[in-house]
Write a protein that holds these residues in place. Sequence first.
Motif, PDB file in Angstrom:
ATOM      1  N   ASP A   8       0.829  -1.208   0.000  1.00  7.77           N
ATOM      2  CA  ASP A   8       0.000   0.000   0.000  1.00  7.77           C
ATOM      3  C   ASP A   8       0.863   1.257   0.000  1.00  7.77           C
ATOM      4  OD1 ASP A   8      -2.321  -1.498   0.014  1.00  7.77           O
ATOM      5  OD2 ASP A   8      -2.522  -1.474   2.200  1.00  7.77           O
ATOM      6  N   LEU A   9       1.946   1.238   0.783  1.00  8.23           N
ATOM      7  CA  LEU A   9       2.843   2.391   0.823  1.00  8.23           C
ATOM      8  C   LEU A   9       3.506   2.601  -0.534  1.00  8.23           C
ATOM      9  CD1 LEU A   9       4.242   4.557   2.579  1.00  8.23           C
ATOM     10  CD2 LEU A   9       6.034   2.863   3.055  1.00  8.23           C
ATOM     11  N   THR A  10       3.929   1.538  -1.185  1.00 10.02           N
ATOM     12  CA  THR A  10       4.531   1.642  -2.515  1.00 10.02           C
ATOM     13  C   THR A  10       3.542   2.222  -3.511  1.00 10.02           C
ATOM     14  OG1 THR A  10       5.891  -0.305  -2.022  1.00 10.02           O
ATOM     15  CG2 THR A  10       5.707   0.365  -4.329  1.00 10.02           C
ATOM     16  N   LEU A  11       2.305   1.792  -3.433  1.00 11.63           N
ATOM     17  CA  LEU A  11       1.267   2.295  -4.335  1.00 11.63           C
ATOM     18  C   LEU A  11       1.056   3.801  -4.138  1.00 11.63           C
ATOM     19  CD1 LEU A  11      -0.776   1.078  -6.409  1.00 11.63           C
ATOM     20  CD2 LEU A  11      -2.424   1.031  -4.545  1.00 11.63           C
ATOM     21  N   GLU A  12       0.941   4.219  -2.893  1.00 15.30           N
ATOM     22  CA  GLU A  12       0.689   5.630  -2.593  1.00 15.30           C
ATOM     23  C   GLU A  12       1.867   6.519  -2.992  1.00 15.30           C
ATOM     24  OE1 GLU A  12      -0.145   8.481   1.332  1.00 15.30           O
ATOM     25  OE2 GLU A  12       0.003   6.289   1.532  1.00 15.30           O
ATOM     26  N   MET A  13       3.078   6.118  -2.606  1.00 15.45           N
ATOM     27  CA  MET A  13       4.249   6.954  -2.871  1.00 15.45           C
ATOM     28  C   MET A  13       4.613   6.991  -4.352  1.00 15.45           C
ATOM     29  SD  MET A  13       5.113   8.375  -0.081  1.00 15.45           S
ATOM     30  CE  MET A  13       3.468   8.359   0.633  1.00 15.45           C
ATOM     31  N   SER A  14       4.361   5.921  -5.085  1.00 15.38           N
ATOM     32  CA  SER A  14       4.651   5.916  -6.519  1.00 15.38           C
ATOM     33  C   SER A  14       3.735   6.884  -7.256  1.00 15.38           C
ATOM     34  CB  SER A  14       4.504   4.499  -7.085  1.00 15.38           C
ATOM     35  OG  SER A  14       5.418   3.611  -6.480  1.00 15.38           O
ATOM     36  N   ASN A  15       2.467   6.877  -6.922  1.00 14.73           N
ATOM     37  CA  ASN A  15       1.528   7.820  -7.540  1.00 14.73           C
ATOM     38  C   ASN A  15       1.877   9.255  -7.161  1.00 14.73           C
ATOM     39  OD1 ASN A  15      -0.142   5.999  -8.971  1.00 14.73           O
ATOM     40  ND2 ASN A  15      -1.242   5.470  -7.105  1.00 14.73           N
ATOM     41  N   LEU A  16       2.299   9.461  -5.901  1.00 11.43           N
ATOM     42  CA  LEU A  16       2.683  10.803  -5.461  1.00 11.43           C
ATOM     43  C   LEU A  16       3.928  11.283  -6.193  1.00 11.43           C
ATOM     44  CD1 LEU A  16       2.279  13.180  -3.497  1.00 11.43           C
ATOM     45  CD2 LEU A  16       3.698  11.929  -1.848  1.00 11.43           C
ATOM     46  N   TYR A  17       4.917  10.405  -6.338  1.00  9.97           N
ATOM     47  CA  TYR A  17       6.158  10.789  -7.033  1.00  9.97           C
ATOM     48  C   TYR A  17       5.890  11.160  -8.484  1.00  9.97           C
ATOM     49  CZ  TYR A  17      10.785  10.305  -9.151  1.00  9.97           C
ATOM     50  OH  TYR A  17      11.938  10.529  -9.855  1.00  9.97           O
ATOM     51  N   SER A  18       5.014  10.435  -9.131  1.00  9.42           N
ATOM     52  CA  SER A  18       4.710  10.722 -10.530  1.00  9.42           C
ATOM     53  C   SER A  18       4.097  12.108 -10.683  1.00  9.42           C
ATOM     54  CB  SER A  18       3.768   9.650 -11.083  1.00  9.42           C
ATOM     55  OG  SER A  18       3.447   9.901 -12.429  1.00  9.42           O
ATOM     56  N   VAL A  19       3.217  12.495  -9.766  1.00  9.61           N
ATOM     57  CA  VAL A  19       2.593  13.819  -9.835  1.00  9.61           C
ATOM     58  C   VAL A  19       3.605  14.911  -9.518  1.00  9.61           C
ATOM     59  CG1 VAL A  19       0.837  15.291  -8.805  1.00  9.61           C
ATOM     60  CG2 VAL A  19       0.316  12.902  -9.314  1.00  9.61           C
ATOM     61  N   GLN A  20       4.462  14.672  -8.509  1.00  7.02           N
ATOM     62  CA  GLN A  20       5.414  15.698  -8.077  1.00  7.02           C
ATOM     63  C   GLN A  20       6.510  15.957  -9.113  1.00  7.02           C
ATOM     64  OE1 GLN A  20       6.825  14.116  -4.372  1.00  7.02           O
ATOM     65  NE2 GLN A  20       5.229  15.120  -3.158  1.00  7.02           N
ATOM     66  N   PHE A  75       5.027  -0.893 -18.172  1.00  2.49           N
ATOM     67  CA  PHE A  75       6.056  -1.334 -17.231  1.00  2.49           C
ATOM     68  C   PHE A  75       7.133  -0.272 -17.077  1.00  2.49           C
ATOM     69  CE2 PHE A  75      10.060  -3.350 -16.150  1.00  2.49           C
ATOM     70  CZ  PHE A  75       9.710  -4.156 -15.074  1.00  2.49           C
ATOM     71  N   ASP A  76       7.519   0.358 -18.192  1.00  4.72           N
ATOM     72  CA  ASP A  76       8.532   1.411 -18.130  1.00  4.72           C
ATOM     73  C   ASP A  76       8.043   2.595 -17.300  1.00  4.72           C
ATOM     74  OD1 ASP A  76      10.184  -0.118 -19.672  1.00  4.72           O
ATOM     75  OD2 ASP A  76       9.749   0.927 -21.554  1.00  4.72           O
ATOM     76  N   GLU A  77       6.764   2.942 -17.412  1.00  5.60           N
ATOM     77  CA  GLU A  77       6.214   4.049 -16.627  1.00  5.60           C
ATOM     78  C   GLU A  77       6.269   3.730 -15.134  1.00  5.60           C
ATOM     79  OE1 GLU A  77       2.290   4.622 -18.054  1.00  5.60           O
ATOM     80  OE2 GLU A  77       2.902   5.647 -19.913  1.00  5.60           O
ATOM     81  N   ILE A  78       5.897   2.501 -14.765  1.00  2.02           N
ATOM     82  CA  ILE A  78       5.931   2.107 -13.351  1.00  2.02           C
ATOM     83  C   ILE A  78       7.375   2.063 -12.854  1.00  2.02           C
ATOM     84  CG2 ILE A  78       5.365   0.267 -11.727  1.00  2.02           C
ATOM     85  CD1 ILE A  78       3.049  -0.507 -13.574  1.00  2.02           C
ATOM     86  N   MET A  79       8.257   1.533 -13.676  1.00  2.52           N
ATOM     87  CA  MET A  79       9.669   1.432 -13.311  1.00  2.52           C
ATOM     88  C   MET A  79      10.261   2.814 -13.026  1.00  2.52           C
ATOM     89  SD  MET A  79      12.161  -1.008 -13.285  1.00  2.52           S
ATOM     90  CE  MET A  79      13.956  -1.017 -13.253  1.00  2.52           C
ATOM     91  N   ALA A  80       9.850   3.816 -13.779  1.00  8.19           N
ATOM     92  CA  ALA A  80      10.395   5.161 -13.634  1.00  8.19           C
ATOM     93  C   ALA A  80       9.846   5.879 -12.406  1.00  8.19           C
ATOM     94  CB  ALA A  80      10.109   5.982 -14.890  1.00  8.19           C
ATOM     95  N   SER A  81       8.725   5.425 -11.871  1.00  8.80           N
ATOM     96  CA  SER A  81       8.080   6.151 -10.786  1.00  8.80           C
ATOM     97  C   SER A  81       7.989   5.366  -9.480  1.00  8.80           C
ATOM     98  CB  SER A  81       6.657   6.563 -11.206  1.00  8.80           C
ATOM     99  OG  SER A  81       6.687   7.425 -12.327  1.00  8.80           O
TER     100      SER A  81
END
Length: 398
Positions: A8-20, A75-81
């Motif tokens: 859950d933490l990985t999901l939340e922080m990955s989405n946050l990093y992509s926006v930031q 996969f590349d998008e997830i890998m980058a974020s």
Amino acid sequence: MYPQSLRDLTLEMSNLYSVQNKDKPLNLNMEELLVFYGVLLTSGYCTVPRRHLLWSLDDDVHNNCISNAMRRNRFDEIMASIHVVDNTKCNNDPFFKVRPIFQELNSSYKILPFSKWLSVDESMIPYYGRHGYKQFIKGKPIRYGYKVWSLASSGGYLYHMEPYAGVHTLLPETGLGQGPSVVLGLAEQAGVPGGCNFAHDNLFTTLSLIDEMTKRGYGCTGTLRQNRLFAVPFKPMGEFQKLQRGSTEVLSEGEKLLVRWRDNSVVTVASNVEDVYSEVPVKRWNKERKAYDYLQQPHIIHSYNQQMGGVDLHDLQVSRYHSTIRSKKWWWPIYAWTLHSAVVNSWLFHRDVMNGDYDLLGFQRVVAQSLLKKFGTAPKGHGRPSSMLAAVTDIHRK
């Protein structure tokens, strides 16, 4: 072993990093994250020189399980974020980017009760880039990388790990030196109950450590360096080395038993586990006679050899089918290593507690394929075909 809270933490922080950082929402969901884990695990036993080949339609590299679970660009998008922390809340911890992973896994690994014998040693996570706490250890199988203090059972099950970061290492200081502080700190942070026995090499062992472990109700066995014997009345090293193979020297003081044994080289072991000296028969190869010699080995050394290699065994299992997907981020090797560490612990739990009959490769394949097939989404169509698919005519070939 890889808990829901960490996912859950990985999901939340990955989405946050992509926006930031990318000004673009990633919209990562739990199903895609689980497929992402499945691709990483699959790459450990289905290796290709470049990760994009896993999605290629060419017959020699095509992986139907992966290409039907997630598109390559996704996969590349997830890998980058992919992230587990909020970068805007950075602190002085050198391992801030991966600290939640260590905290969550150390908590989840305690699902298995502590074994009677525990091994303390350093693990090395390979890394060849630039980082302030990258280590170089001469003579080790992995010379460059991050050093992690580890506590494991003699069978290779990892209970606790703490990355080494110099003065920033999150282990209590005891004033007894680095080695004893690591052993006592891991025992304290992991909550090891009294009555357990610790085995460790000469990096950690001192006579003061054995005294302190005795006060805390722990057993302690380890090899000793010559310069840490101080006033112990052993024979001079040069004189003892001239004795024949199999010679021993035994001293006892209080609850400590010190044994020196002449094998190919001289080894000194100290322990508070055994108070009575005993021997067991062993055989050693004699180069001159080209036959085996039967010697008497101190039981304390025999016991140490049996119980010491737990951390090395865990590292060996992690490295067998480690993910071959790489990144330029300094923390990516730690992220991938901890994922495979959780797989190894899960396999040991499945084998020893649930009486499973999978070997490690079979277990990792079942986990990876389950994630890809259950949570993957097949693409509606494939992209541009590879130029390798064009048939080569005899005219061009000749």
